[in-house]
Design an enzyme around this catalytic site. Sequence first.
Site, PDB file in Angstrom:
ATOM      1  N   ARG A   1      36.823  40.497  35.947  1.00  0.00           N
ATOM      2  CA  ARG A   1      37.108  41.398  36.304  1.00  0.00           C
ATOM      3  C   ARG A   1      38.476  42.357  36.050  1.00  0.00           C
ATOM      4  O   ARG A   1      39.499  42.483  36.549  1.00  0.00           O
ATOM      5  CB  ARG A   1      37.089  41.694  37.798  1.00  0.00           C
TER       6      ARG A   1
ATOM      7  N   LYS B   1      32.521  49.876  53.564  1.00  0.00           N
ATOM      8  CA  LYS B   1      33.666  49.031  53.151  1.00  0.00           C
ATOM      9  C   LYS B   1      34.248  49.735  51.777  1.00  0.00           C
ATOM     10  O   LYS B   1      35.543  50.123  51.797  1.00  0.00           O
ATOM     11  CB  LYS B   1      33.417  47.537  52.789  1.00  0.00           C
ATOM     12  N   ASN B   2      33.400  50.049  50.776  1.00  0.00           N
ATOM     13  CA  ASN B   2      33.932  50.375  49.656  1.00  0.00           C
ATOM     14  C   ASN B   2      34.399  51.819  49.343  1.00  0.00           C
ATOM     15  O   ASN B   2      35.171  52.270  48.547  1.00  0.00           O
ATOM     16  CB  ASN B   2      32.932  50.163  48.503  1.00  0.00           C
TER      17      ASN B   2
ATOM     18  N   ARG C   1      34.637  39.533  55.415  1.00  0.00           N
ATOM     19  CA  ARG C   1      35.412  40.469  54.567  1.00  0.00           C
ATOM     20  C   ARG C   1      34.805  41.803  54.647  1.00  0.00           C
ATOM     21  O   ARG C   1      35.101  42.685  54.551  1.00  0.00           O
ATOM     22  CB  ARG C   1      35.433  39.859  53.138  1.00  0.00           C
TER      23      ARG C   1
ATOM     24  N   ASP D   1      25.652  44.877  44.013  1.00  0.00           N
ATOM     25  CA  ASP D   1      25.849  44.279  45.480  1.00  0.00           C
ATOM     26  C   ASP D   1      24.744  44.017  46.398  1.00  0.00           C
ATOM     27  O   ASP D   1      24.826  43.420  47.431  1.00  0.00           O
ATOM     28  CB  ASP D   1      26.766  45.293  46.157  1.00  0.00           C
TER      29      ASP D   1
ATOM     30  N   CYS E   1      38.030  36.235  39.604  1.00  0.00           N
ATOM     31  CA  CYS E   1      37.424  36.051  40.978  1.00  0.00           C
ATOM     32  C   CYS E   1      36.082  35.229  40.778  1.00  0.00           C
ATOM     33  O   CYS E   1      35.775  35.230  39.793  1.00  0.00           O
ATOM     34  CB  CYS E   1      37.331  37.297  41.628  1.00  0.00           C
TER      35      CYS E   1
HETATM   36  C1  UD1 Z   1      33.332  48.082  43.027  1.00  0.00           C
HETATM   37  C2  UD1 Z   1      32.917  47.536  44.275  1.00  0.00           C
HETATM   38  C3  UD1 Z   1      32.155  46.171  44.316  1.00  0.00           C
HETATM   39  C4  UD1 Z   1      30.907  46.717  43.153  1.00  0.00           C
HETATM   40  C5  UD1 Z   1      31.409  47.230  41.846  1.00  0.00           C
HETATM   41  C6  UD1 Z   1      30.217  47.692  41.163  1.00  0.00           C
HETATM   42  C7  UD1 Z   1      34.749  47.993  45.806  1.00  0.00           C
HETATM   43  C8  UD1 Z   1      36.092  47.599  46.576  1.00  0.00           C
HETATM   44  N1  UD1 Z   1      34.047  47.097  45.111  1.00  0.00           N
HETATM   45  O1  UD1 Z   1      34.206  46.986  42.462  1.00  0.00           O
HETATM   46  O2  UD1 Z   1      31.672  46.061  45.722  1.00  0.00           O
HETATM   47  O3  UD1 Z   1      29.951  45.525  43.112  1.00  0.00           O
HETATM   48  O4  UD1 Z   1      32.287  48.302  42.226  1.00  0.00           O
HETATM   49  O5  UD1 Z   1      29.512  48.571  41.837  1.00  0.00           O
HETATM   50  O6  UD1 Z   1      34.747  49.183  45.805  1.00  0.00           O
HETATM   51  N2  UD1 Z   1      35.678  46.853  34.268  1.00  0.00           N
HETATM   52  C9  UD1 Z   1      36.440  46.557  33.102  1.00  0.00           C
HETATM   53  N3  UD1 Z   1      37.518  47.254  32.910  1.00  0.00           N
HETATM   54  C10 UD1 Z   1      38.319  48.026  33.804  1.00  0.00           C
HETATM   55  C11 UD1 Z   1      37.327  48.052  35.034  1.00  0.00           C
HETATM   56  C12 UD1 Z   1      36.227  47.172  35.173  1.00  0.00           C
HETATM   57  O7  UD1 Z   1      36.225  46.104  32.037  1.00  0.00           O
HETATM   58  O8  UD1 Z   1      39.320  48.664  33.752  1.00  0.00           O
HETATM   59  C13 UD1 Z   1      34.393  45.845  34.243  1.00  0.00           C
HETATM   60  C14 UD1 Z   1      34.451  44.830  35.214  1.00  0.00           C
HETATM   61  O9  UD1 Z   1      35.149  43.589  34.810  1.00  0.00           O
HETATM   62  C15 UD1 Z   1      33.039  44.618  35.637  1.00  0.00           C
HETATM   63  C16 UD1 Z   1      32.630  46.113  35.686  1.00  0.00           C
HETATM   64  O10 UD1 Z   1      33.454  46.771  34.767  1.00  0.00           O
HETATM   65  O11 UD1 Z   1      32.597  43.918  34.833  1.00  0.00           O
HETATM   66  C17 UD1 Z   1      32.567  46.728  36.989  1.00  0.00           C
HETATM   67  O12 UD1 Z   1      33.852  46.741  37.673  1.00  0.00           O
HETATM   68  P1  UD1 Z   1      34.114  48.027  38.579  1.00  0.00           P
HETATM   69  O13 UD1 Z   1      33.084  49.286  38.464  1.00  0.00           O
HETATM   70  O14 UD1 Z   1      35.333  48.691  38.343  1.00  0.00           O
HETATM   71  O15 UD1 Z   1      33.892  47.304  39.924  1.00  0.00           O
HETATM   72  P2  UD1 Z   1      35.023  47.335  41.191  1.00  0.00           P
HETATM   73  O16 UD1 Z   1      35.875  48.830  41.273  1.00  0.00           O
HETATM   74  O17 UD1 Z   1      35.837  46.073  40.776  1.00  0.00           O
END
Ligand code: UD1
Length: 434
Positions: A131, A32-33, A407, A315, A126
Amino acid sequence: MTARTAARPGEPRLLVRGGRRLSGQVAVSGAKNSALKLMAASLLASGTSVLHNVPDIQDVRTMQEVLEHLGAVVDFADGTMTVDTSAVQSHVAPYELVQRMRASIQIMGPLVARFGEARVAMPGGCNLGPRKIDIHLRGLADMGAKVRSDHGFVEVTAAKLHAIDMFLDYPSVGATESLLMAAVMAEGTTTLENVAREPEIVDLCKFMVSMGADITGAGSSTLKVNGVREMQPAEHTVLGDRIEAGTFLIAGAVTGGEIEVTGISPHVLDLFLSKLRSVGVQIAENTRSIKASGDPASYTTVDVATLPYPGFPTDLQAQMMVLLSIAGGVSVVTENVFENRFGFVDELIRLGADIRVDGNHAVVTGGRSLTGAIVRCPDLRAGAALAVAGLVAEGCTELREVYHIDRGYERFEEKLRGLGAEVERAGSGFDSCA
Ligand code: UD1
């Protein structure tokens, strides 16, 4: 079973009858990711890209809607998706779609790179916490984009993007992907340090390289991108879903069964598999498959801390908590990636688990016999974990709000049934655990 409010009429539920040992083989679907980001990346070129091994799950369908909303023509059948982006006109991801699936924001990078503008509804919080997307936006601004937010939207515009040298505050998966997709057509050589190293990022890099991008360092913590003037559509096969693989391996392990997951390289689950071995699960690895078997009576405690790849995947944290609930001894699970990822613990406690949460630590006292109850799925992975708990719980477990599972898991109950589980979907009517 403790009484809970009746399910809404027609609300799909999963009924899981515990106590069956799972056995056999299950093929994992495409990740999915990865699929979601590859779909977004197809926007970088005009023309038709072809993606194989795309999972037919709700999030993919939502991303399809996002692309169609932009004007792309998408065809999806039997795991193959074609995305024709020649007629893309809109650059807006509306609230209705972003709120349904946060990953919709990943169209921002490619839209700015190709069209010079993107307007994306702000994802907001969420179930996993706030996030943030500050790293995505800071990187785009450094590349020369103007970033504005109003009326609940983020608008990013740029006549031209230029290369940057950036050290990410945190190896965010989404930010790494956003900045990569923007950098492939920016002028000059971009260096991104402290980036995410997830296998899905490597998959995205491979796809973009076949589209004409010049990227080195995929899978390491430094990526170098030489901007190119134009990208072409390409064809790519999505890598296997390591989280789905891990979920099924735990499902096999908690039931004391013997199962094999295929379509996955064990290497992408190295730390996870080593933790399973520490618990006492026997693991056999082949090039493209993993076997798990074991006797739950012999399982013991192990501490787990989630971290960005190659650390223990957040995850798989909820599913691991189920295994630790039945293993002997006290384990500590630390969640380092998301602020609020223990929301399912109360539901697991309803099934008989003994877990105490303190901040981002959960102390799991194992050796518990679980018993079936009505539980609600608070999010995708937690939903899958509760279904896994149902497999080992005595009697019947009724899962509510299973749309979370839909999902991200393709044919979830069908695959479990193929392994011998007693799982059925109750749509409407009076079928229930009672
Ligand atoms: C993706 C995956 C999700 C997985 C996660 C971590 C998808 C669709 N989702 O989510 O399943 O659990 O990676 O492996 O691929 N953060 C910030 N600032 C930013 C971006 C992120 O502070 O600009 C923080 C977030 O709040 C969170 C952490 O970084 O606490 C991890 O987020 P991130 O690695 O970006 O995860 P996603 O891409 O949202």
